[in-house]
Design a protein around this motif. Structure first.
Motif, PDB file in Angstrom:
ATOM      1  N   LEU A 173    -130.981  33.417  15.045  1.00  0.00           N
ATOM      2  CA  LEU A 173    -132.223  33.027  14.389  1.00  0.00           C
ATOM      3  C   LEU A 173    -132.929  34.234  13.792  1.00  0.00           C
ATOM      4  O   LEU A 173    -133.565  34.130  12.743  1.00  0.00           O
ATOM      5  N   GLY A 174    -132.809  35.378  14.432  1.00  0.00           N
ATOM      6  CA  GLY A 174    -133.505  36.559  13.965  1.00  0.00           C
ATOM      7  C   GLY A 174    -132.783  37.263  12.828  1.00  0.00           C
ATOM      8  O   GLY A 174    -132.746  36.801  11.690  1.00  0.00           O
ATOM      9  N   GLN A 175    -132.151  38.387  13.157  1.00  0.00           N
ATOM     10  CA  GLN A 175    -131.612  39.267  12.119  1.00  0.00           C
ATOM     11  C   GLN A 175    -130.510  38.613  11.291  1.00  0.00           C
ATOM     12  O   GLN A 175    -130.417  38.835  10.080  1.00  0.00           O
ATOM     13  N   VAL A 176    -129.671  37.805  11.904  1.00  0.00           N
ATOM     14  CA  VAL A 176    -128.550  37.217  11.168  1.00  0.00           C
ATOM     15  C   VAL A 176    -129.052  36.240  10.119  1.00  0.00           C
ATOM     16  O   VAL A 176    -128.656  36.292   8.943  1.00  0.00           O
ATOM     17  N   ALA A 177    -129.946  35.324  10.516  1.00  0.00           N
ATOM     18  CA  ALA A 177    -130.462  34.350   9.555  1.00  0.00           C
ATOM     19  C   ALA A 177    -131.267  35.020   8.456  1.00  0.00           C
ATOM     20  O   ALA A 177    -131.244  34.585   7.293  1.00  0.00           O
ATOM     21  N   VAL A 178    -131.985  36.081   8.798  1.00  0.00           N
ATOM     22  CA  VAL A 178    -132.739  36.818   7.779  1.00  0.00           C
ATOM     23  C   VAL A 178    -131.787  37.391   6.731  1.00  0.00           C
ATOM     24  O   VAL A 178    -132.101  37.433   5.537  1.00  0.00           O
ATOM     25  N   PRO A 195    -138.442  29.009  -0.165  1.00  0.00           N
ATOM     26  CA  PRO A 195    -138.813  27.928   0.763  1.00  0.00           C
ATOM     27  C   PRO A 195    -138.047  27.982   2.084  1.00  0.00           C
ATOM     28  O   PRO A 195    -138.632  27.824   3.157  1.00  0.00           O
ATOM     29  N   ALA A 196    -136.744  28.216   2.006  1.00  0.00           N
ATOM     30  CA  ALA A 196    -135.938  28.278   3.229  1.00  0.00           C
ATOM     31  C   ALA A 196    -136.346  29.479   4.074  1.00  0.00           C
ATOM     32  O   ALA A 196    -136.384  29.402   5.313  1.00  0.00           O
ATOM     33  N   HIS A 197    -136.680  30.588   3.412  1.00  0.00           N
ATOM     34  CA  HIS A 197    -137.062  31.781   4.165  1.00  0.00           C
ATOM     35  C   HIS A 197    -138.426  31.604   4.832  1.00  0.00           C
ATOM     36  O   HIS A 197    -138.634  32.047   5.971  1.00  0.00           O
ATOM     37  N   GLU A 198    -139.345  30.955   4.148  1.00  0.00           N
ATOM     38  CA  GLU A 198    -140.649  30.675   4.757  1.00  0.00           C
ATOM     39  C   GLU A 198    -140.502  29.776   5.968  1.00  0.00           C
ATOM     40  O   GLU A 198    -141.186  29.964   6.993  1.00  0.00           O
ATOM     41  N   ASP A 199    -139.588  28.804   5.890  1.00  0.00           N
ATOM     42  CA  ASP A 199    -139.325  27.943   7.050  1.00  0.00           C
ATOM     43  C   ASP A 199    -138.713  28.750   8.188  1.00  0.00           C
ATOM     44  O   ASP A 199    -139.046  28.540   9.362  1.00  0.00           O
ATOM     45  N   LEU A 200    -137.830  29.677   7.853  1.00  0.00           N
ATOM     46  CA  LEU A 200    -137.219  30.527   8.871  1.00  0.00           C
ATOM     47  C   LEU A 200    -138.289  31.342   9.601  1.00  0.00           C
ATOM     48  O   LEU A 200    -138.255  31.466  10.832  1.00  0.00           O
ATOM     49  N   ILE A 201    -139.243  31.880   8.857  1.00  0.00           N
ATOM     50  CA  ILE A 201    -140.306  32.664   9.486  1.00  0.00           C
ATOM     51  C   ILE A 201    -141.145  31.794  10.415  1.00  0.00           C
ATOM     52  O   ILE A 201    -141.538  32.229  11.513  1.00  0.00           O
ATOM     53  N   ARG A 202    -141.405  30.568  10.017  1.00  0.00           N
ATOM     54  CA  ARG A 202    -142.138  29.655  10.915  1.00  0.00           C
ATOM     55  C   ARG A 202    -141.369  29.463  12.225  1.00  0.00           C
ATOM     56  O   ARG A 202    -141.962  29.450  13.314  1.00  0.00           O
ATOM     57  N   ARG A 203    -140.054  29.329  12.146  1.00  0.00           N
ATOM     58  CA  ARG A 203    -139.239  29.145  13.354  1.00  0.00           C
ATOM     59  C   ARG A 203    -139.213  30.422  14.192  1.00  0.00           C
ATOM     60  O   ARG A 203    -139.269  30.365  15.431  1.00  0.00           O
ATOM     61  N   ILE A 204    -139.141  31.567  13.544  1.00  0.00           N
ATOM     62  CA  ILE A 204    -139.158  32.839  14.267  1.00  0.00           C
ATOM     63  C   ILE A 204    -140.464  32.988  15.040  1.00  0.00           C
ATOM     64  O   ILE A 204    -140.478  33.391  16.212  1.00  0.00           O
ATOM     65  N   ALA A 206    -142.413  30.520  16.045  1.00  0.00           N
ATOM     66  CA  ALA A 206    -142.450  29.498  17.092  1.00  0.00           C
ATOM     67  C   ALA A 206    -141.614  29.905  18.302  1.00  0.00           C
ATOM     68  O   ALA A 206    -141.973  29.610  19.446  1.00  0.00           O
ATOM     69  N   GLU A 207    -140.494  30.592  18.051  1.00  0.00           N
ATOM     70  CA  GLU A 207    -139.610  31.012  19.134  1.00  0.00           C
ATOM     71  C   GLU A 207    -140.047  32.324  19.767  1.00  0.00           C
ATOM     72  O   GLU A 207    -139.488  32.751  20.778  1.00  0.00           O
ATOM     73  N   GLY A 208    -141.041  32.985  19.174  1.00  0.00           N
ATOM     74  CA  GLY A 208    -141.505  34.263  19.714  1.00  0.00           C
ATOM     75  C   GLY A 208    -140.507  35.385  19.533  1.00  0.00           C
ATOM     76  O   GLY A 208    -140.500  36.352  20.309  1.00  0.00           O
ATOM     77  N   ALA A 209    -139.668  35.303  18.504  1.00  0.00           N
ATOM     78  CA  ALA A 209    -138.655  36.335  18.242  1.00  0.00           C
ATOM     79  C   ALA A 209    -139.304  37.487  17.475  1.00  0.00           C
ATOM     80  O   ALA A 209    -139.042  37.709  16.286  1.00  0.00           O
ATOM     81  N   LEU A 210    -140.141  38.243  18.166  1.00  0.00           N
ATOM     82  CA  LEU A 210    -141.008  39.216  17.505  1.00  0.00           C
ATOM     83  C   LEU A 210    -140.238  40.322  16.784  1.00  0.00           C
ATOM     84  O   LEU A 210    -140.667  40.787  15.730  1.00  0.00           O
ATOM     85  N   THR A 211    -139.115  40.765  17.360  1.00  0.00           N
ATOM     86  CA  THR A 211    -138.395  41.863  16.720  1.00  0.00           C
ATOM     87  C   THR A 211    -137.809  41.472  15.367  1.00  0.00           C
ATOM     88  O   THR A 211    -137.492  42.335  14.556  1.00  0.00           O
ATOM     89  N   ALA A 212    -137.661  40.169  15.120  1.00  0.00           N
ATOM     90  CA  ALA A 212    -137.142  39.725  13.824  1.00  0.00           C
ATOM     91  C   ALA A 212    -138.224  39.677  12.755  1.00  0.00           C
ATOM     92  O   ALA A 212    -137.914  39.638  11.565  1.00  0.00           O
ATOM     93  N   ALA A 216    -138.047  40.039   8.554  1.00  0.00           N
ATOM     94  CA  ALA A 216    -138.226  38.743   7.893  1.00  0.00           C
ATOM     95  C   ALA A 216    -139.414  38.762   6.947  1.00  0.00           C
ATOM     96  O   ALA A 216    -139.336  38.276   5.810  1.00  0.00           O
ATOM     97  N   LEU A 217    -140.533  39.321   7.396  1.00  0.00           N
ATOM     98  CA  LEU A 217    -141.719  39.397   6.544  1.00  0.00           C
ATOM     99  C   LEU A 217    -141.511  40.373   5.390  1.00  0.00           C
ATOM    100  O   LEU A 217    -142.007  40.146   4.277  1.00  0.00           O
TER     101      LEU A 217
END
Length: 315
Positions: A173-178, A195-204, A206-212, A216-217
């Motif tokens: 979800l983090g570095q690979v999806a980015v 759009p897909a990247h903005e959705d990915l950031i919302r999921r990151i 939500a999951e608390g994957a802070l290092t990603a 991503a931003l």
């Protein structure tokens, strides 16, 4: 936190193998949450408690992920390749995972040919393992080919890897999806990727994957910039830089500062732009981030050459 709960479970495990597995899980949770010190502490414990070469490889893979984000990219790449050489006769999938991680580090170092060499080596080794490893191999190899000028064969591989966006695994979800979004950025597919990247950031989030988040931003900032949304680019890059500073991920901040400087220059704020780009160059040289040296140096030149409104494009 998840890391603390998993660490407690590890301490309570009478079985040595289970204890090491739980220490690894706890270290991974601490890493995702941005607690590098706790992650490295548990990795040292796990490494001391096992003689299994495959588990040792898992320890070194996670150690590399933690340390790469904190400025040891060249050293961790060498460690990853050495570990891959050691375990390849025992487990091809683990060796492929290590090589793909080393290839991704090569992107950061600004060395696309080395990334391509490592990804080409890993790709056939990954195939027997199936998804998600085969998809990750396609993504990294496709990205490397794109960077080396072969978009014709690289883009289909990146497209093949799109299901990775739906993964719930923190490491994916983090570095690979980015990287999926970054590859689209390299291909110039700005509007399609946003759009897909903005959705990915919302999921990151939500999951608390802070290092990603910093990467991503930062990618979102470049997508906004190339889409002509300069204020959104500036806002995304600002948050990326703030998160990187909070988590002490200084090496990752070089590219974020580059995006922030270019956005500021495009908005006419030349003093701010120069400050961010000079900081980006200093960080890039300090940590050997070749990709950021190239990008920040180019952006600094563009700001000086074109002045206010550099990079501005009509909406």
């Amino acid at each position: 936190t998840a890391g603390r709960a998993l660490e407690t479970a590890a301490r309570m495990s009478p079985n040595a193998s289970a204890r090491v597995d739980r220490l690894l899980s706890a270290a991974g949770a601490y890493h995702v949450a941005g607690d590098a010190a706790s992650a490295l502490r548990l990795l040292n414990e796990a490494q001391a408690e096992t003689a299994d070469p495959l588990v040792q490889a898992d320890v070194q893979l996670l150690r590399a992920r933690v340390k790469t984000m904190r400025g040891a990219a060249a050293d961790t790449r060498a460690m990853l390749v050495d570990e891959a050489d050691r375990v390849e006769p025992l487990d091809g999938a683990r060796a492929a995972t290590l090589l793909l991680e080393a290839a991704a580090v090569s992107f950061m170092l600004g060395e696309p040919p080395e990334a391509l060499r490592l990804a080409e080596r890993a790709f056939p080794m990954a195939q027997p393992a199936g998804a998600p490893l085969t998809l990750i191999a396609a993504l990294i190899l496709g990205s490397a080919r794109i960077l080396c000028g072969d978009a014709a064969t690289g883009e289909p591989l990146v497209t093949q890897a799109r299901p990775l966006r739906e993964s719930g695994q923190p490491s994916v979800l983090g570095q690979v999806a980015v990287q999926l979004s970054v590859a689209q950025l390299w291909l110039g597919h700005y509007e399609q990727a946003r759009p897909a990247h903005e959705d990915l950031i919302r999921r990151i989030r939500a999951e608390g994957a802070l290092t990603a988040l910093p990467v991503a931003l930062g990618a979102l900032a470049f997508l906004h910039f190339h889409g002509g949304d300069l204020r959104l680019a500036h806002a995304a890059a600002t948050e990326a830089s703030e998160v990187a500073e909070t988590l002490e991920l200084r090496s990752l901040d070089a590219l974020n500062r580059t995006a922030l400087g270019f956005a500021a220059g495009s908005l006419g704020n030349l003093v701010e732009a120069r400050s961010h780009l000079d900081c980006a160059l200093a960080l890039a040289h300090e940590f050997g981030i070749g990709s950021a040296v190239t990008m920040a140096g180019w952006a600094r030149g563009q700001v000086e050459r074109h002045g206010p409104g550099v990079g501005r494009r009509p909406r």
